[in-house]
Design an enzyme around this catalytic site. Sequence first.
Site, PDB file in Angstrom:
ATOM      1  N   ALA A   1       0.820  -1.214   0.000  1.00  0.00           N
ATOM      2  CA  ALA A   1       0.000   0.000   0.000  1.00  0.00           C
ATOM      3  C   ALA A   1       0.852   1.260   0.000  1.00  0.00           C
ATOM      4  O   ALA A   1       0.467   2.281   0.562  1.00  0.00           O
ATOM      5  CB  ALA A   1      -0.943   0.002   1.204  1.00  0.00           C
TER       6      ALA A   1
ATOM      7  N   PHE B   1      19.329  17.700  -8.222  1.00  0.00           N
ATOM      8  CA  PHE B   1      19.519  16.386  -7.628  1.00  0.00           C
ATOM      9  C   PHE B   1      20.672  15.714  -8.358  1.00  0.00           C
ATOM     10  O   PHE B   1      20.944  16.003  -9.530  1.00  0.00           O
ATOM     11  CB  PHE B   1      18.233  15.546  -7.738  1.00  0.00           C
ATOM     12  CG  PHE B   1      17.631  15.184  -6.412  1.00  0.00           C
ATOM     13  CD1 PHE B   1      17.411  16.147  -5.452  1.00  0.00           C
ATOM     14  CD2 PHE B   1      17.279  13.884  -6.118  1.00  0.00           C
ATOM     15  CE1 PHE B   1      16.857  15.819  -4.227  1.00  0.00           C
ATOM     16  CE2 PHE B   1      16.726  13.530  -4.903  1.00  0.00           C
ATOM     17  CZ  PHE B   1      16.520  14.507  -3.951  1.00  0.00           C
TER      18      PHE B   1
ATOM     19  N   ASP C   1      10.004  -8.989   0.939  1.00  0.00           N
ATOM     20  CA  ASP C   1       8.915  -9.969   0.883  1.00  0.00           C
ATOM     21  C   ASP C   1       8.501 -10.305  -0.549  1.00  0.00           C
ATOM     22  O   ASP C   1       8.369 -11.479  -0.913  1.00  0.00           O
ATOM     23  CB  ASP C   1       7.701  -9.456   1.659  1.00  0.00           C
ATOM     24  CG  ASP C   1       8.009  -9.232   3.124  1.00  0.00           C
ATOM     25  OD1 ASP C   1       8.786 -10.008   3.689  1.00  0.00           O
ATOM     26  OD2 ASP C   1       7.476  -8.263   3.700  1.00  0.00           O
TER      27      ASP C   1
ATOM     28  N   GLN D   1      21.861  -0.004  -4.000  1.00  0.00           N
ATOM     29  CA  GLN D   1      22.399   1.350  -3.853  1.00  0.00           C
ATOM     30  C   GLN D   1      22.582   1.731  -2.386  1.00  0.00           C
ATOM     31  O   GLN D   1      21.704   1.491  -1.559  1.00  0.00           O
ATOM     32  CB  GLN D   1      21.456   2.361  -4.501  1.00  0.00           C
ATOM     33  CG  GLN D   1      21.962   3.795  -4.439  1.00  0.00           C
ATOM     34  CD  GLN D   1      21.011   4.756  -5.130  1.00  0.00           C
ATOM     35  OE1 GLN D   1      20.066   5.244  -4.516  1.00  0.00           O
ATOM     36  NE2 GLN D   1      21.250   5.023  -6.410  1.00  0.00           N
TER      37      GLN D   1
ATOM     38  N   HIS E   1      23.031   5.051  -0.201  1.00  0.00           N
ATOM     39  CA  HIS E   1      22.920   6.514  -0.212  1.00  0.00           C
ATOM     40  C   HIS E   1      24.087   7.088   0.579  1.00  0.00           C
ATOM     41  O   HIS E   1      24.405   6.594   1.663  1.00  0.00           O
ATOM     42  CB  HIS E   1      21.594   6.943   0.415  1.00  0.00           C
ATOM     43  CG  HIS E   1      21.221   8.356   0.139  1.00  0.00           C
ATOM     44  ND1 HIS E   1      21.881   9.428   0.709  1.00  0.00           N
ATOM     45  CD2 HIS E   1      20.257   8.896  -0.657  1.00  0.00           C
ATOM     46  CE1 HIS E   1      21.331  10.549   0.289  1.00  0.00           C
ATOM     47  NE2 HIS E   1      20.352  10.253  -0.545  1.00  0.00           N
TER      48      HIS E   1
ATOM     49  N   LEU F   1      18.125   8.437   6.747  1.00  0.00           N
ATOM     50  CA  LEU F   1      18.469   9.225   5.571  1.00  0.00           C
ATOM     51  C   LEU F   1      18.485  10.722   5.864  1.00  0.00           C
ATOM     52  O   LEU F   1      17.541  11.261   6.449  1.00  0.00           O
ATOM     53  CB  LEU F   1      17.455   8.944   4.458  1.00  0.00           C
ATOM     54  CG  LEU F   1      17.672   9.683   3.142  1.00  0.00           C
ATOM     55  CD1 LEU F   1      18.943   9.199   2.469  1.00  0.00           C
ATOM     56  CD2 LEU F   1      16.469   9.496   2.221  1.00  0.00           C
TER      57      LEU F   1
ATOM     58  N   GLU G   1      19.367  13.913  -0.100  1.00  0.00           N
ATOM     59  CA  GLU G   1      20.229  14.544  -1.089  1.00  0.00           C
ATOM     60  C   GLU G   1      19.906  16.027  -1.227  1.00  0.00           C
ATOM     61  O   GLU G   1      20.742  16.831  -1.652  1.00  0.00           O
ATOM     62  CB  GLU G   1      20.018  13.832  -2.429  1.00  0.00           C
ATOM     63  CG  GLU G   1      21.100  14.024  -3.444  1.00  0.00           C
ATOM     64  CD  GLU G   1      21.022  12.950  -4.513  1.00  0.00           C
ATOM     65  OE1 GLU G   1      21.065  13.317  -5.687  1.00  0.00           O
ATOM     66  OE2 GLU G   1      20.914  11.756  -4.164  1.00  0.00           O
TER      67      GLU G   1
ATOM     68  N   ARG H   1      24.965   8.721  -6.835  1.00  0.00           N
ATOM     69  CA  ARG H   1      25.101   8.244  -5.462  1.00  0.00           C
ATOM     70  C   ARG H   1      26.186   7.194  -5.296  1.00  0.00           C
ATOM     71  O   ARG H   1      26.881   7.173  -4.275  1.00  0.00           O
ATOM     72  CB  ARG H   1      23.752   7.698  -4.978  1.00  0.00           C
ATOM     73  CG  ARG H   1      22.723   8.797  -4.771  1.00  0.00           C
ATOM     74  CD  ARG H   1      21.344   8.237  -4.486  1.00  0.00           C
ATOM     75  NE  ARG H   1      20.401   9.309  -4.215  1.00  0.00           N
ATOM     76  CZ  ARG H   1      19.091   9.134  -4.076  1.00  0.00           C
ATOM     77  NH1 ARG H   1      18.579   7.905  -4.177  1.00  0.00           N
ATOM     78  NH2 ARG H   1      18.291  10.150  -3.840  1.00  0.00           N
TER      79      ARG H   1
ATOM     80  N   HIS I   1      20.065   1.767   0.704  1.00  0.00           N
ATOM     81  CA  HIS I   1      18.940   2.648   0.398  1.00  0.00           C
ATOM     82  C   HIS I   1      17.945   2.079  -0.600  1.00  0.00           C
ATOM     83  O   HIS I   1      16.740   2.257  -0.444  1.00  0.00           O
ATOM     84  CB  HIS I   1      19.492   3.971  -0.137  1.00  0.00           C
ATOM     85  CG  HIS I   1      18.469   5.035  -0.369  1.00  0.00           C
ATOM     86  ND1 HIS I   1      17.634   5.496   0.637  1.00  0.00           N
ATOM     87  CD2 HIS I   1      18.136   5.741  -1.488  1.00  0.00           C
ATOM     88  CE1 HIS I   1      16.848   6.444   0.153  1.00  0.00           C
ATOM     89  NE2 HIS I   1      17.115   6.598  -1.138  1.00  0.00           N
TER      90      HIS I   1
ATOM     91  N   GLU J   1       9.677  -0.580  -6.045  1.00  0.00           N
ATOM     92  CA  GLU J   1      11.042  -1.020  -5.788  1.00  0.00           C
ATOM     93  C   GLU J   1      11.221  -2.528  -5.877  1.00  0.00           C
ATOM     94  O   GLU J   1      12.312  -3.006  -6.193  1.00  0.00           O
ATOM     95  CB  GLU J   1      11.505  -0.521  -4.415  1.00  0.00           C
ATOM     96  CG  GLU J   1      12.980  -0.708  -4.174  1.00  0.00           C
ATOM     97  CD  GLU J   1      13.469  -0.080  -2.888  1.00  0.00           C
ATOM     98  OE1 GLU J   1      14.623  -0.346  -2.497  1.00  0.00           O
ATOM     99  OE2 GLU J   1      12.701   0.687  -2.262  1.00  0.00           O
TER     100      GLU J   1
ATOM    101  N   ARG K   1      20.479   3.910  -9.430  1.00  0.00           N
ATOM    102  CA  ARG K   1      19.328   4.799  -9.609  1.00  0.00           C
ATOM    103  C   ARG K   1      19.706   6.252  -9.367  1.00  0.00           C
ATOM    104  O   ARG K   1      20.421   6.575  -8.419  1.00  0.00           O
ATOM    105  CB  ARG K   1      18.203   4.401  -8.652  1.00  0.00           C
ATOM    106  CG  ARG K   1      16.988   5.324  -8.738  1.00  0.00           C
ATOM    107  CD  ARG K   1      15.870   4.856  -7.845  1.00  0.00           C
ATOM    108  NE  ARG K   1      16.164   4.938  -6.431  1.00  0.00           N
ATOM    109  CZ  ARG K   1      16.112   6.052  -5.701  1.00  0.00           C
ATOM    110  NH1 ARG K   1      15.827   7.219  -6.272  1.00  0.00           N
ATOM    111  NH2 ARG K   1      16.359   6.014  -4.410  1.00  0.00           N
TER     112      ARG K   1
ATOM    113  N   SER L   1      12.927   7.234  -8.194  1.00  0.00           N
ATOM    114  CA  SER L   1      12.243   6.133  -7.508  1.00  0.00           C
ATOM    115  C   SER L   1      10.747   6.401  -7.374  1.00  0.00           C
ATOM    116  O   SER L   1       9.919   5.561  -7.745  1.00  0.00           O
ATOM    117  CB  SER L   1      12.854   5.913  -6.126  1.00  0.00           C
ATOM    118  OG  SER L   1      12.109   4.950  -5.400  1.00  0.00           O
ATOM    119  N   LEU L   2      10.386   7.555  -6.835  1.00  0.00           N
ATOM    120  CA  LEU L   2       8.968   7.894  -6.723  1.00  0.00           C
ATOM    121  C   LEU L   2       8.325   7.957  -8.098  1.00  0.00           C
ATOM    122  O   LEU L   2       7.171   7.547  -8.278  1.00  0.00           O
ATOM    123  CB  LEU L   2       8.805   9.238  -6.004  1.00  0.00           C
ATOM    124  CG  LEU L   2       9.109   9.234  -4.505  1.00  0.00           C
ATOM    125  CD1 LEU L   2       9.122  10.665  -3.968  1.00  0.00           C
ATOM    126  CD2 LEU L   2       8.079   8.406  -3.741  1.00  0.00           C
TER     127      LEU L   2
END
Length: 643
Positions: free
Chosen positions: A17, A131, A236, A255, A257, A267, A270, A301, A374, A407, A418, A423-424
């Site tokens: 979720a 970034f 999982d 990766q 970070h 975290l 960045e 990274r 990360h 992911e 990455r 990622s988002l």
Amino acid sequence: MSPSQLEDYYDAVIVGAGAAGLSATLGLLRRWRNSSPEDAAVPKILVISKLQALRSHTGSAEGGIAASLGNIDKDDWHWHYYDTIKGGDWLVDQDAAHLLAELAPQTVIRLEHDGVAFSRTPDGHIAQRRFGGHTADFGKAPVKRAAFAADRIGHQILHSLWQQCVACDVTFAEEWYVSDLILSESDAGKRANGVLAIDTHTGTVHAVNASNVVIATGGAGRLFSTTSNSWDLTGDGLSLALDAGLQIEDAEFIQFHPTGLAHTGILLSEAARAEGGVLRNADGEAFMQRYAPEHTDLAARDVVSRAIRSEVKSGRGVADPKEPDGPRDCVWLDMRSIDPDHLETALPQVCEIIRGYANLDPSRDLIPVKPTAHYTMGGIPVNTDGQVYSWSDGERHLIHGLYAAGECSCVSVHGANRLGGNSLLDACLFGTRAGESIARDLLARKDDTRNPDGQDIPRTPDAPAIDVERRKAKIEQLLHRPADDDGAAGPASQDGGLGSAVGGAEARQGVSSDNAYALMSDLGRLLERHIAVVCDRQSIAEAKDALDHDFTRRAAALRTHSDAAAYNQELTAILEAHRLLALAKAVVNAMSAREESRGSLKRLDFPERNDERFLAHSMTDTTGRISWQPVHIVDVPPRQREY
């Protein structure tokens, strides 16, 4: 929140979720509603999460989501496309990266319409920041491409998507743990039939029958002891696929970070460097000038993490002020040059974390940081519509009705490393595409399930019934293993399977003091010591030997200390420990097979990239067998990667 009653059959079950799972849910519903009459029955959907939905790890994302909006600097999606390929060290499937970059702006705008409160420019446009690895004009200069909401973009996205799902009356099964992915096989190939899930409130095992399953369970940061990931990211979904006889792609690429808060792994975004923070060694030197002259602290990274490791190895590391006599395995993050008011406005969460966990003031103090696990670039292999496939005989074979996103999946837009902000974007964009693909399939079959009067005929499953009793028996083994005549538990199975853990009441009297939490902690330390950031043949072999022997033996002997199935967190932890162990074995096998250095994988015994042999994706199954799938090169041929 648990469903008051399970349906006999679902059109789609979404496992997870976070941003990917919720995007898949909304993509399915919106495509269905836009293509169906108003009175058409809505597909039956169940979202299963082992957490409460709003605790999903998406909420921890801080810095931004990448899109070539061009609101501050001139930008072009072709530049984003190139940066993604270069950032992934040319292990990126370029057809997928093309979609990622081209559709990024509309993905961000859709999120804005869903309620994400982005930070704004003075004239009201969505604000953007620099970034690492994002450039203008094909690498010539840094560009502001990451759309952000202070340093809480994940929180904004998670809450907005969840609210949209609630508005659509989506049913959630929260704090349910999916233990098995159910597939069937016929002449037409493999097909998903549903999942088995444990309601942790009661300990009841449920068969959830479905014509489509989406796996969106996030990553596996708990493979390492120092990680930015939340405690629940135990791989999982990846292990569900392995256990079901499927492959995972590019498992060797994990990766780190560069800026995890010292010895917590938490975290520090960045964005802290994008706003002017500088990395310094024990001599006070801004050392990234030596490693990445053009991009310095905002290089990719993997480049920055290896630079930090190099500084530490050269004796220029610093100790955590909380442990002044401890190891000098950190460097400083210097944010003192940033205006204090701007610091609090742009990076409120970073400032809060530093004050709360390090007892330091980022406007006055140097902050100790070190690389933290990360992101898993590899995952369940999927095409650009989110459909899971297996690779054999030189081609892809779809697993009908099975999808993955986020992911835990690998559409291969990240390759070997990455870029921040992607990622988002990956989770929201390809999660949506997976949901839309399911809707198209349901719509295509809809005409075949209507009677002459135009009424929907109830869909009935043609798949075999899911075997719940087998899983129940395994759970009973975990809770109630019979004792031998001498009162001690009988010999444990050595196969490491989920059903091999033991735990009779008599055995709890002290046969073993080991437990799942200790095993996972030791596993994290083992992998961090042997394969984190850099590795070689010897370190990989030592990790593999420990996993195959000591850890397999320990996992087989795990047992609960309570025989109650309801609210038994240790029962879930044992299942998670087995998941992590199976995934760890796949990771080290893939690392061993790839005899080169590329992106996040730095092998000291093979320090150079080898395109002739390894411009290909590793495809690993649970037996350790590895096959190789060629990378999709479209229009950006491999070249040297420099920052």
